[in-house]
Enzyme design. Structure first.
Site, mmCIF file in Angstrom:
data_model
loop_
_atom_site.group_PDB
_atom_site.id
_atom_site.type_symbol
_atom_site.label_atom_id
_atom_site.label_comp_id
_atom_site.label_asym_id
_atom_site.label_seq_id
_atom_site.Cartn_x
_atom_site.Cartn_y
_atom_site.Cartn_z
ATOM 1 N N ASP A 232 -28.196 23.794 -8.931
ATOM 2 C CA ASP A 232 -27.649 23.524 -7.606
ATOM 3 C C ASP A 232 -28.866 23.481 -6.677
ATOM 4 O O ASP A 232 -29.950 23.970 -7.020
ATOM 5 C CB ASP A 232 -26.641 24.600 -7.168
ATOM 6 C CG ASP A 232 -25.776 24.099 -6.006
ATOM 7 O OD1 ASP A 232 -26.147 23.088 -5.371
ATOM 8 O OD2 ASP A 232 -24.727 24.716 -5.718
HETATM 9 C C1 BGC Z 1 -23.796 22.434 -3.171
HETATM 10 C C2 BGC Z 1 -23.558 21.440 -4.277
HETATM 11 C C3 BGC Z 1 -24.063 20.089 -3.860
HETATM 12 C C4 BGC Z 1 -25.522 20.197 -3.519
HETATM 13 C C5 BGC Z 1 -26.148 18.898 -3.083
HETATM 14 C C6 BGC Z 1 -25.233 22.435 -2.703
HETATM 15 O O1 BGC Z 1 -25.392 23.204 -1.561
HETATM 16 O O2 BGC Z 1 -23.455 23.720 -3.600
HETATM 17 O O3 BGC Z 1 -22.202 21.388 -4.588
HETATM 18 O O4 BGC Z 1 -23.837 19.161 -4.866
HETATM 19 O O5 BGC Z 1 -25.691 21.118 -2.446
HETATM 20 O O6 BGC Z 1 -25.677 18.509 -1.856
#
Ligand code: BGC
Length: 762
Positions: A232
């Site tokens: 993530d």
């Molecule tokens: C989120 C993800 C997301 C990623 C990219 C993170 O903060 O938890 O779900 O895909 O950011 O935007």
């Protein structure tokens, strides 16, 4: 590209190139290595539309992304219980990605709804892992059919936003397996997502990013995952350890410093180069899979996809209550009340936030209808009753034949990045609903929210429509339901408890600083409410229709099976009403008797079936071992306890129409290890063991004194049955203290224990 070709490319890469391949070039791209013909590859959020940022990237949806189409969020799509529809939505998203040059869409998000408070519940599917996994699987299937990858997320046990980057989810292995891992498992095994995104949090003390057990042993070795794992955004904390654990791609990047750590670790011998090579190969495999299957003809037809979003939304709207008020007549005087009639809340905040190319509100749909009046009723900037707006709304309601209040949670109440602190709707909206209902007996509430709310007015209104966060076309879909153009067919993929305090995680959510204990174990959602026989506001699986369905003829192809076999379950469903409709037929399995503590019943199958008035169709399910098993921590495997199970078929978890008993025999065995502490009761469960301990049985305390007890004064207080029951809890070593009279010693008891263990192993 063949594995051999990929290996060849990897072998031509320098150590630095390989290390640098393992982190993003920027917020949304993997790195290109031009001299080897490796292109950069773009990934984008996800999951219910395309958030492609052309300019400056950010992971919380703060900066602009391209105009796209916002489909209903996960809370709604799961409610459709319609795999085909989710597949079609996936195909549309896949096509959009192809047209926009996006190789992987960052979703679906399958985290279990442990508490109604999780700020990100709107993106997630269910409190039930089977529903979550099936919904995710269908979406993945659709997207990947267009040769675009998915990234099922957030692996693992990320069920709250509070301190999500540092919290430690403390969960027992059984709950992990049966609930939290299971939400991913089916989709990963069946649909083979191209990538998996690991979560920020720790699981039992180890960050997901550096968790070898889950990223490698479970995901790859057990489930056969072959794609790459990405972090993530910002979830990497110890790069070399993470790589060894199975985390291939760091997103977005550390500006090169973590790549240098990888290079250093290989040079010092700390990290075997083959670990790095394997990670690079996995990333390249996906990069080329997309590149070699580019569809240059794909178009992102936003208007067409808007219609698709409406079609999906029609099946994600749950009719929670209807006392004859719906559908509305298109010619009656109706008051549309509430801000969300004009500006619907149709999506949540954060990384999934879509820059919608257009939005259809309910008011847009009824524009030409002079019989529909509108009053704003409330504002959602702050939770304060605006007396003027309230008075106008009450007046409009009084004059009409029916009032529809478009209410729900404002953006500030639920979002990625923080959790809710309560389960209430804004007070000003609750007041509005109550006041309108006082003057208008035909009041309907349409809710726009991503997670359950308390409904203090539930008995004051005649109709409740849960529109969830229904995407940019929600207004059209809501009107289709309100006016009966579409028959509602969605069901709740989660329980609406009466109050927050009823939720099983209530005492422990959101933990103590970074420590979050999942003490409710497997008793999440209906598994808990059922076990406690609790009243709920609306049960899991609930959802009404404008028609009625009759269930009959529940049958199986066999009444008995070994757990290596499968069982076919069929049931006939008839549309007994006047309009066509779709029913979600739910199959729950209940273990009649178990030595482990299990939920009363668990969902193991669902099918959505469409029926014309008077039509009957047969719905067929296939159950295998997993439908009857629990996860045994002792043998680290799924285990079915031999015995009777109830198959329960119904229209919701609290509306079981038919039940049938079947028997399943285990082919596995949980070895029983005898010790001197083993109780007599446990020993006597095996008739062969009785033979071995027969000498002990003659002793007073184990039954030999039965007659004496009966003849003594104590018999008045202790019956023979009580004596036997008490003796059942006596450990084998008890024979020394009670009734042995020096005839046996500890060595004799140990000898018995050895004999019993030898018998168990034989
Ligand atoms: C989120 C993800 C997301 C990623 C990219 C993170 O903060 O938890 O779900 O895909 O950011 O935007």
């Amino acid at each position: 590209m063949t594995a051999e070709k990929i290996r060849e490319i990897v072998s031509q890469m320098t150590l630095e190139e390989k290390a640098s391949m393992c982190s993003g070039a920027d917020f949304w791209h993997t790195k290109a290595v031009e001299r080897l013909g490796i292109p950069a590859s773009m990934v984008s959020d996800g999951p219910h539309g395309l958030r492609k940022q052309d300019q400056e990237g950010d992971h919380l949806g703060v900066n602009e992304s391209i105009k796209a189409v916002c489909f209903p969020a996960g809370c709604g799509t799961a409610a459709s219980f319609n795999r085909e529809l989710l597949e079609q939505m996936g195909e549309t998203l896949g096509e959009e990605c192809q047209a926009e040059g996006v190789s992987v869409i960052l979703g679906p998000a399958v985290n279990i709804k442990r508490s109604p408070l999780c700020g990100r519940n709107f993106e997630y599917y269910s409190e039930d892992p089977f529903v979550a996994s099936e919904a995710a699987g269908a979406l993945i299937h659709g997207i990947q059919s267009k040769n675009v990858g998915t990234s099922i997320k957030h692996f693992l046990a990320n069920n709250q936003e509070t301190r999500r980057m540092s919290s430690d989810s403390k969960i027992g292995e059984r709950a992990l397996r049966e609930i939290y891992l299971a939400a991913f498992e089916g989709a990963v095994k069946k649909e083979k997502p191209w990538t998996v995104m690991c979560s920020y949090n720790k699981i039992n003390g180890t960050y997901a990013a550096e968790n070898h057990k889950y990223l490698t042993e479970v995901l790859r070795d057990e489930w056969g995952f072959e794609g790459y794992v990405m972090s993530d955004w910002g979830a990497v904390n110890s790069r070399v350890k993470d790589l060894q654990a199975g985390l291939d791609l760091e997103m977005p990047s550390s500006g090169g410093s973590n790549d240098k750590l990888i290079v250093g670790a290989v040079q010092s011998g700390e990290l075997p180069e083959k670990v790095l090579d394997a990670a690079v190969a996995r990333i390249l495999n996906i990069v080329f899979r997309y590149e070699e299957n580019r569809d240059k003809t794909a178009v992102f037809d936003r208007d067409q996809d808007h219609e698709m979003a409406r079609k999906v939304a029609q099946e994600t709207i749950v009719l929670l209550k209807n006392e004859g008020v719906l559908p509305l007549s298109e010619t009656d005087e109706i008051a549309f009340i509430g801000k969300y009639a004009k500006t619907p809340r149709y999506q949540g905040g954060g990384s999934s936030h879509i820059n919608s190319h257009k939005i259809t509100s309910a008011l847009d749909v009824v524009q030409g209808m002079t019989n529909v009046a509108y009053a704003q009723g409330f504002d959602d900037k702050e939770d304060k009753t605006d007396e003027k707006l309230l008075a106008e709304a009450v007046e409009a309601a009084r004059k009409a034949k029916a009032a529809v209040i478009f209410a729900g949670l404002p953006d500030a109440f639920e979002s990625e990045g923080f959790d809710r602190s309560h389960m209430r709707m804004p007070d000003c909206q609750n007041e509005l609903i109550a006041k309108v209902a006082e003057v208008q007996p035909n009041t309907v509430v349409v809710l726009h929210n991503g997670s359950p709310v308390e409904m203090p007015w539930v008995h004051q209104v005649k109709g409740i429509v849960e529109a969830y966060l229904g995407g940019q076309a929600v207004g059209g879909a809501v009107c289709d339901i309100l006016f009966g153009k579409v028959n509602p067919s969605a069901k709740l993929p989660e329980t609406f408890p009466l109050r927050l305090e009823d939720n099983p995680s209530y005492l422990f959510y959101i933990g103590e600083r970074d420590q979050v204990e999942y003490r409710e174990g497997v008793f999440v959602g209906y598994r808990y409410y059922d076990k406690k026989k609790m009243e709920v506001l609306f049960p899991f699986g609930h959802g009404l229709s404008y028609t009625t369905f009759a269930y009959s003829n529940l049958r199986t192809d066999k009444d008995f099976m070994k757990d290596t076999d499968t069982m076919e379950v069929s049931v006939d469903i008839k549309n007994t009403g006047d309009v066509a409709g779709k029913e979600v037929v739910q199959l729950y399995v209940a273990d009649r008797e178990s030595t482990v503590i299990r939920p009363v019943k668990e969902l193991k199958g669902f099918e959505k079936v469409e029926l014309a008035p008077g039509e009957t169709k047969t719905v067929v399910f296939r159950l295998d071992k997993r439908a009857f098993a629990y996860y045994s921590v002792k043998i680290q495997d799924w285990y079915v306890e031999t015995g009777a199970f109830d198959l329960m078929v119904g229209s919701s978890s609290r509306d079981i129409r038919l039940t049938k008993e079947v028997n399943v025999e285990s082919t596995g065995k949980i070895p029983f290890v005898y010790t001197t502490d083993t109780t007599m009761g446990d020993v006597l469960k095996d008739p062969r063991a009785r033979e071995i301990v027969k000498e002990l049985l003659k002793m007073d305390i184990f039954g030999g004194q039965k007659d004496q007890v009966e003849s003594s004064a104590a018999s008045e207080a202790i019956s023979a049955e009580m004596n036997e029951a008490m003796a059942g809890f006596m450990p084998l070593r008890g024979a020394l203290s009670f009734g042995g009279d020096g005839k046996i010693d500890m060595a004799d008891i140990q000898d018995l224990v050895d004999q019993l263990n030898a018998l168990e192993e034989s």
